[in-house]
Design a protein around this motif. Structure first.
Motif, PDB file in Angstrom:
ATOM      1  N   GLU B  57       0.847  -1.189   0.000  1.00  0.00           N
ATOM      2  CA  GLU B  57       0.000   0.000   0.000  1.00  0.00           C
ATOM      3  C   GLU B  57       0.884   1.242   0.000  1.00  0.00           C
ATOM      4  O   GLU B  57       1.800   1.364   0.815  1.00  0.00           O
ATOM      5  N   GLY B  58       0.641   2.133  -0.935  1.00  0.00           N
ATOM      6  CA  GLY B  58       1.465   3.325  -1.071  1.00  0.00           C
ATOM      7  C   GLY B  58       2.635   3.130  -2.024  1.00  0.00           C
ATOM      8  O   GLY B  58       3.336   4.083  -2.351  1.00  0.00           O
ATOM      9  N   ARG B  60       4.691   2.387  -5.581  1.00  0.00           N
ATOM     10  CA  ARG B  60       4.503   2.825  -6.965  1.00  0.00           C
ATOM     11  C   ARG B  60       4.840   1.704  -7.926  1.00  0.00           C
ATOM     12  O   ARG B  60       5.629   0.816  -7.621  1.00  0.00           O
ATOM     13  N   VAL B  74       0.063   4.237  -8.526  1.00  0.00           N
ATOM     14  CA  VAL B  74       0.348   3.913  -7.132  1.00  0.00           C
ATOM     15  C   VAL B  74      -0.645   2.847  -6.653  1.00  0.00           C
ATOM     16  O   VAL B  74      -1.744   2.741  -7.169  1.00  0.00           O
ATOM     17  N   ILE B  75      -0.202   2.082  -5.664  1.00  0.00           N
ATOM     18  CA  ILE B  75      -1.030   0.994  -5.144  1.00  0.00           C
ATOM     19  C   ILE B  75      -1.802   1.491  -3.918  1.00  0.00           C
ATOM     20  O   ILE B  75      -1.210   1.990  -2.960  1.00  0.00           O
ATOM     21  N   HIS B  76      -3.119   1.347  -3.980  1.00  0.00           N
ATOM     22  CA  HIS B  76      -3.981   1.787  -2.875  1.00  0.00           C
ATOM     23  C   HIS B  76      -4.152   0.682  -1.842  1.00  0.00           C
ATOM     24  O   HIS B  76      -4.133   0.915  -0.643  1.00  0.00           O
ATOM     25  N   GLU B  77      -4.373  -0.541  -2.313  1.00  0.00           N
ATOM     26  CA  GLU B  77      -4.564  -1.693  -1.413  1.00  0.00           C
ATOM     27  C   GLU B  77      -3.802  -2.879  -1.988  1.00  0.00           C
ATOM     28  O   GLU B  77      -3.824  -3.115  -3.199  1.00  0.00           O
ATOM     29  N   ARG B  83      -6.858  -9.541  -3.489  1.00  0.00           N
ATOM     30  CA  ARG B  83      -7.244  -8.288  -4.147  1.00  0.00           C
ATOM     31  C   ARG B  83      -6.107  -7.284  -4.125  1.00  0.00           C
ATOM     32  O   ARG B  83      -5.343  -7.215  -3.162  1.00  0.00           O
ATOM     33  N   VAL B  85      -5.662  -2.940  -5.472  1.00  0.00           N
ATOM     34  CA  VAL B  85      -6.309  -1.783  -6.100  1.00  0.00           C
ATOM     35  C   VAL B  85      -5.220  -0.763  -6.383  1.00  0.00           C
ATOM     36  O   VAL B  85      -4.391  -0.479  -5.515  1.00  0.00           O
ATOM     37  N   THR B  87      -3.927   2.888  -8.995  1.00  0.00           N
ATOM     38  CA  THR B  87      -4.204   3.865 -10.044  1.00  0.00           C
ATOM     39  C   THR B  87      -3.383   3.494 -11.272  1.00  0.00           C
ATOM     40  O   THR B  87      -2.401   2.740 -11.177  1.00  0.00           O
ATOM     41  N   ALA B 100      -6.874   6.338 -14.314  1.00  0.00           N
ATOM     42  CA  ALA B 100      -7.910   5.323 -14.112  1.00  0.00           C
ATOM     43  C   ALA B 100      -7.633   4.593 -12.804  1.00  0.00           C
ATOM     44  O   ALA B 100      -6.532   4.685 -12.239  1.00  0.00           O
ATOM     45  N   LEU B 101      -8.641   3.893 -12.311  1.00  0.00           N
ATOM     46  CA  LEU B 101      -8.512   3.123 -11.071  1.00  0.00           C
ATOM     47  C   LEU B 101      -8.814   1.653 -11.390  1.00  0.00           C
ATOM     48  O   LEU B 101      -9.863   1.349 -11.960  1.00  0.00           O
ATOM     49  N   ARG B 103      -9.247  -2.308  -9.981  1.00  0.00           N
ATOM     50  CA  ARG B 103      -9.389  -3.249  -8.862  1.00  0.00           C
ATOM     51  C   ARG B 103      -9.284  -4.658  -9.412  1.00  0.00           C
ATOM     52  O   ARG B 103     -10.114  -5.097 -10.209  1.00  0.00           O
ATOM     53  N   THR B 119     -11.790  -4.688 -12.589  1.00  0.00           N
ATOM     54  CA  THR B 119     -12.727  -3.591 -12.846  1.00  0.00           C
ATOM     55  C   THR B 119     -11.918  -2.308 -12.942  1.00  0.00           C
ATOM     56  O   THR B 119     -11.146  -1.993 -12.032  1.00  0.00           O
ATOM     57  N   THR B 120     -12.052  -1.588 -14.049  1.00  0.00           N
ATOM     58  CA  THR B 120     -11.340  -0.320 -14.217  1.00  0.00           C
ATOM     59  C   THR B 120     -12.355   0.790 -14.426  1.00  0.00           C
ATOM     60  O   THR B 120     -13.248   0.670 -15.264  1.00  0.00           O
TER      61      THR B 120
END
Lengths: 154, 154
Positions: B57-58, B60, B74-77, B83, B85, B87, B100-101, B103, B119-120
């Protein structure tokens, strides 16, 4: 007379857009939205807010207030004073994976004012509608009025 | 007979979904999608790919191949093995802000297989359609076939 906050959310779309003009230069408005010191003064609907923001690409942010308000994410782009892009997740749903993407844009207007445009896209229409139905609208309008007051002190 | 890749992109929506079943356990499929060593073997449509991923998480990520292919985010989760998630931005448009995002979800199927669902969501329908029209479909199907071959070697 205060400026108007416009919230656009087309039915059946996972996108939401918020627009607001502030009577202040772009660098001041950008500071209001991206520094811990300023965010602490307007972000929370409650008296006490806990604001953590590592304002750079790859940096994380975490805003909480009371027991009910808990948002966090990572920053994808940080281009002061014109734009930043970040992920956003509401931490109190009991289920991860419902993430949104925010793009904040700050445009200079000819009269020294600044137009802020926030575009948020969700991973489903249901996620967007959940956010809309949270009562955020009242909170956002109130926050923007607080920002108007704050901007006069900078 | 190989499994089928399904790409769903409803007209007028900023969302795209890609589904694929792989004949391998979830931990192996997750590894294929998240480690530099594996990504180097299948991600690029060209022979040489440059893969950088800080899988947390956090963290790149940055994937490039040739002069035309350049993606980063960057990685959110990062919740292995179910899983992640992140960007995603295409670096060669000459204009930032079109983010785009993604998951990625990995579900265990009863027969030891794994279903991957990506899913984008984009910040506009135009951004989604630009991605669709890039010819990505052919590349994705080819990549998934390469993954099938790779999974047999793990």
């Amino acid at each position: 007379m205060s400026n108007k906050t416009t919230i656009t959310a087309e039915r059946g779309q996972p996108i939401m857009q918020i627009e607001r003009i502030f009577d202040a230069p772009r660098k001041d408005v950008f500071e209001i939205f991206t520094t811990q010191e300023m965010l602490e003064k307007w972000w929370s609907p409650y008296d006490q807010a806990y604001i953590e923001i590592d304002a750079r690409e790859g940096g994380r942010w975490h805003f909480t207030a009371g027991k009910e308000v808990n948002f966090y994410g990572v920053i994808h782009e940080f281009s002061a004073p014109e734009r930043f892009v970040q992920t956003e997740e509401f931490g109190n749903t009991g289920e991860r994976g419902h993430v949104a993407l925010d793009r904040y844009e700050f445009a200079e207007l000819p009269d020294g004012k600044t137009k802020m445009t926030l575009t948020t896209t969700f991973l489903s229409v249901a996620d967007r509608d959940f956010a809309l139905q949270s009562g955020m609208e009242v909170g956002i309008i109130k926050s923007h009025e607080t920002i108007d007051t704050l901007l006069k002190t900078i």
